[in-house]
Enzyme design. Structure first.
Site, short mmCIF file in Angstrom:
data_model
loop_
_atom_site.label_atom_id
_atom_site.label_comp_id
_atom_site.label_asym_id
_atom_site.label_seq_id
_atom_site.Cartn_x
_atom_site.Cartn_y
_atom_site.Cartn_z
N LYS A 196 0.85 -1.18 0.00
CA LYS A 196 0.00 0.00 0.00
C LYS A 196 0.89 1.23 0.00
O LYS A 196 1.70 1.44 0.91
CB LYS A 196 -0.91 0.00 1.23
CG LYS A 196 -1.82 1.22 1.28
CD LYS A 196 -2.80 1.14 2.43
CE LYS A 196 -3.71 2.34 2.46
NZ LYS A 196 -4.64 2.30 3.59
N ARG A 206 -10.40 10.45 1.46
CA ARG A 206 -10.18 11.20 2.71
C ARG A 206 -11.38 12.11 2.98
O ARG A 206 -11.78 12.30 4.12
CB ARG A 206 -8.88 11.99 2.63
CG ARG A 206 -7.67 11.08 2.36
CD ARG A 206 -6.73 10.98 3.53
NE ARG A 206 -5.75 9.91 3.31
CZ ARG A 206 -4.45 10.11 3.06
NH1 ARG A 206 -3.97 11.34 3.00
NH2 ARG A 206 -3.65 9.09 2.89
N ARG A 217 1.15 9.97 5.42
CA ARG A 217 1.37 8.65 6.02
C ARG A 217 2.68 8.04 5.55
O ARG A 217 2.81 6.82 5.44
CB ARG A 217 0.23 7.71 5.61
CG ARG A 217 -1.17 8.24 5.89
CD ARG A 217 -2.16 7.08 5.85
NE ARG A 217 -3.54 7.49 5.74
CZ ARG A 217 -4.26 8.04 6.71
NH1 ARG A 217 -3.70 8.28 7.90
NH2 ARG A 217 -5.52 8.35 6.53
N GLU A 233 7.29 -6.62 1.33
CA GLU A 233 6.05 -6.52 2.10
C GLU A 233 5.12 -7.70 1.80
O GLU A 233 4.50 -8.27 2.69
CB GLU A 233 5.32 -5.20 1.78
CG GLU A 233 6.03 -3.95 2.31
CD GLU A 233 5.81 -3.74 3.80
OE1 GLU A 233 5.17 -4.60 4.46
OE2 GLU A 233 6.27 -2.70 4.32
N LYS A 248 -2.21 -1.58 -3.77
CA LYS A 248 -3.06 -0.40 -3.76
C LYS A 248 -2.22 0.86 -3.84
O LYS A 248 -1.25 0.96 -3.10
CB LYS A 248 -3.85 -0.40 -2.46
CG LYS A 248 -4.75 0.78 -2.26
CD LYS A 248 -5.40 0.67 -0.91
CE LYS A 248 -6.20 1.92 -0.65
NZ LYS A 248 -6.79 1.93 0.66
N SER A 274 -10.04 5.79 -4.96
CA SER A 274 -10.94 6.91 -5.21
C SER A 274 -10.41 7.91 -6.24
O SER A 274 -11.14 8.35 -7.13
CB SER A 274 -11.23 7.61 -3.88
OG SER A 274 -10.04 8.07 -3.28
N TYR A 313 -15.26 1.00 -6.65
CA TYR A 313 -16.54 1.67 -6.41
C TYR A 313 -17.47 1.48 -7.60
O TYR A 313 -18.65 1.81 -7.53
CB TYR A 313 -16.30 3.16 -6.15
CG TYR A 313 -15.33 3.39 -5.00
CD1 TYR A 313 -15.77 3.30 -3.68
CD2 TYR A 313 -13.99 3.66 -5.23
CE1 TYR A 313 -14.88 3.46 -2.63
CE2 TYR A 313 -13.10 3.83 -4.19
CZ TYR A 313 -13.55 3.73 -2.89
OH TYR A 313 -12.67 3.89 -1.86
C1 PBG Z 1 -7.04 3.64 5.21
C2 PBG Z 1 -7.56 3.56 3.83
C3 PBG Z 1 -7.40 4.49 2.79
C4 PBG Z 1 -8.08 4.01 1.69
C5 PBG Z 1 -8.65 2.81 2.05
N1 PBG Z 1 -8.31 2.53 3.38
C6 PBG Z 1 -6.78 5.81 2.74
C7 PBG Z 1 -5.52 6.12 3.32
O1 PBG Z 1 -4.60 5.33 3.43
O2 PBG Z 1 -5.43 7.28 3.67
C8 PBG Z 1 -8.17 4.71 0.37
C9 PBG Z 1 -9.13 4.17 -0.59
C10 PBG Z 1 -9.41 5.04 -1.73
O3 PBG Z 1 -8.78 6.08 -1.97
O4 PBG Z 1 -10.35 4.68 -2.47
N2 PBG Z 1 -7.72 2.82 6.10
#
Ligand code: PBG
Length: 328
Positions: A196, A206, A217, A233, A248, A274, A313
């Protein structure tokens, strides 16, 4: 001309192209991510993500019905609590929004689809980080694991079939596995967000979870410039008992998906996030690209790279396109 090979022969008609298409996307391979917000009375649209809402319990259950009817493989649930605190306490309360939603969805859906709960603290902490902080304001890896372990057991109790370990803490898969097993939940599976990245493409999400994060992060999510690090990982998560490993975002990381698929013997998932969705939706809205074709192409490319499970989505819409036999 007498050409021996004419690859164009296999592209002459739609039926011919369908016959030799190497990649298919079927609804059962899709996971549909959804949001529920505590205290909401009406579903609320999310900026940049047409068709995606913050749900009430009733509107979430309606989505579950649609997902089941469409033969979608799984539904993923993110909870947005009314109150947040430093420790993200609501994540571990049986009465917390996510635990309640998981229980309601599982009761409603039974085993008709896979109920996946997000296992992370970021929606629950007042600072918006995915874990708890130490005295210096840094995310404390091992203290966070303890919280994840408690949260995991609550989510399992609520009825989750699968937990999406999305926090990028070291050792999270192994620790959560151990806690689940000790509590008797050996059948609850772990979808490990193994690779990730600290991505700018999470922007609309967010907003969707009303994240309070100030900063980024980058001390726990991966550096987008790295590839080998992902292999590490992924290896660690498989060694720790991950049932599925996930990459991701998806579109900007097809190389990582590809290599992961070739190097592990567990299913590989990818999350079309997203911001990746928003780019396509906004370009289509501006009349710059054909929306449906762009969606089909994006999802096909993630499959082609090697993901056999896709979080998107667009899951419901893709299922509808599938039944309407719309293909590229
Ligand atoms: C964190 C989490 C995130 C997403 C899914 N789970 C965002 C992040 O790491 O800030 C993002 C998913 C998306 O952008 O569709 N629990």
């Amino acid at each position: 001309m007498s050409l021996i090979e004419r690859p164009r022969r296999l592209r002459t008609t739609q039926a011919m192209r369908n016959l030799v298409a190497e990649t298919t996307v079927v609804p059962s391979q899709l996971i549909y991510p959804t949001f529920i917000k505590e205290g909401l009375t009406e579903p609320k649209p999310i900026k940049g993500l047409p068709g995606v809402f913050q749900n009430t319990e009733a509107s979430l259950l309606a989505k579950v019905d649609r997902a089941i009817a469409a033969g979608i493989g799984g539904i993923m649930i993110f909870g947005i609590p009314a109150e947040r605190d430093e420790l993200g306490s609501a994540a571990c309360e049986p009465n917390g929004i996510l635990n309640r939603a998981v229980a309601a969805v599982r009761k409603h859906a039974g085993d008709k689809l896979v109920v996946v709960a997000d296992l992370c603290l970021d929606e629950f902490t007042s600072h918006g980080h995915c874990g708890v902080l130490d005295d210096h304001g840094n995310v404390d890896n091992d203290a966070t694991l303890v919280a994840y372990g408690r949260m995991a057991v609550e989510l399992a109790k609520a009825g989750a079939h699968m937990l999406g370990a999305s926090g990028m803490m070291d050792g999270q898969v192994g620790y959560v596995r151990q806690q689940l097993d000790e509590a008797g939940y050996t059948d609850v599976s772990i979808l490990a967000y193994s690779a990730k990245y600290a991505s700018a493409f999470y922007g609309p999400f967010r907003d969707a979870v009303e994240s309070e994060l100030d900063g980024d992060r980058r001390t726990y999510q991966q550096d987008p410039r790295n590839f080998i690090e992902s292999m590490r990982e992924v290896r660690l998560d498989v060694e720790q008992g991950a049932d599925i490993v996930m990459v991701k975002p998806a579109l900007a990381y097809l190389d990582v998906i590809r290599e992961t698929a070739q190097s592990v013997d567990v299913p590989v998932a990818a999350y079309l996030v997203s911001g990746e969705m928003a780019m396509i939706e906004l370009a289509a809205e501006q009349g710059l690209i054909d929306r449906e074709r762009a969606i089909l192409e994006a999802v096909a490319s993630v499959r082609r790279a090697g993901a056999n499970v896709i979080c998107t989505y667009w899951a419901l819409e893709l299922a509808e396109m599938f039944y309407a036999r719309k293909t590229l």
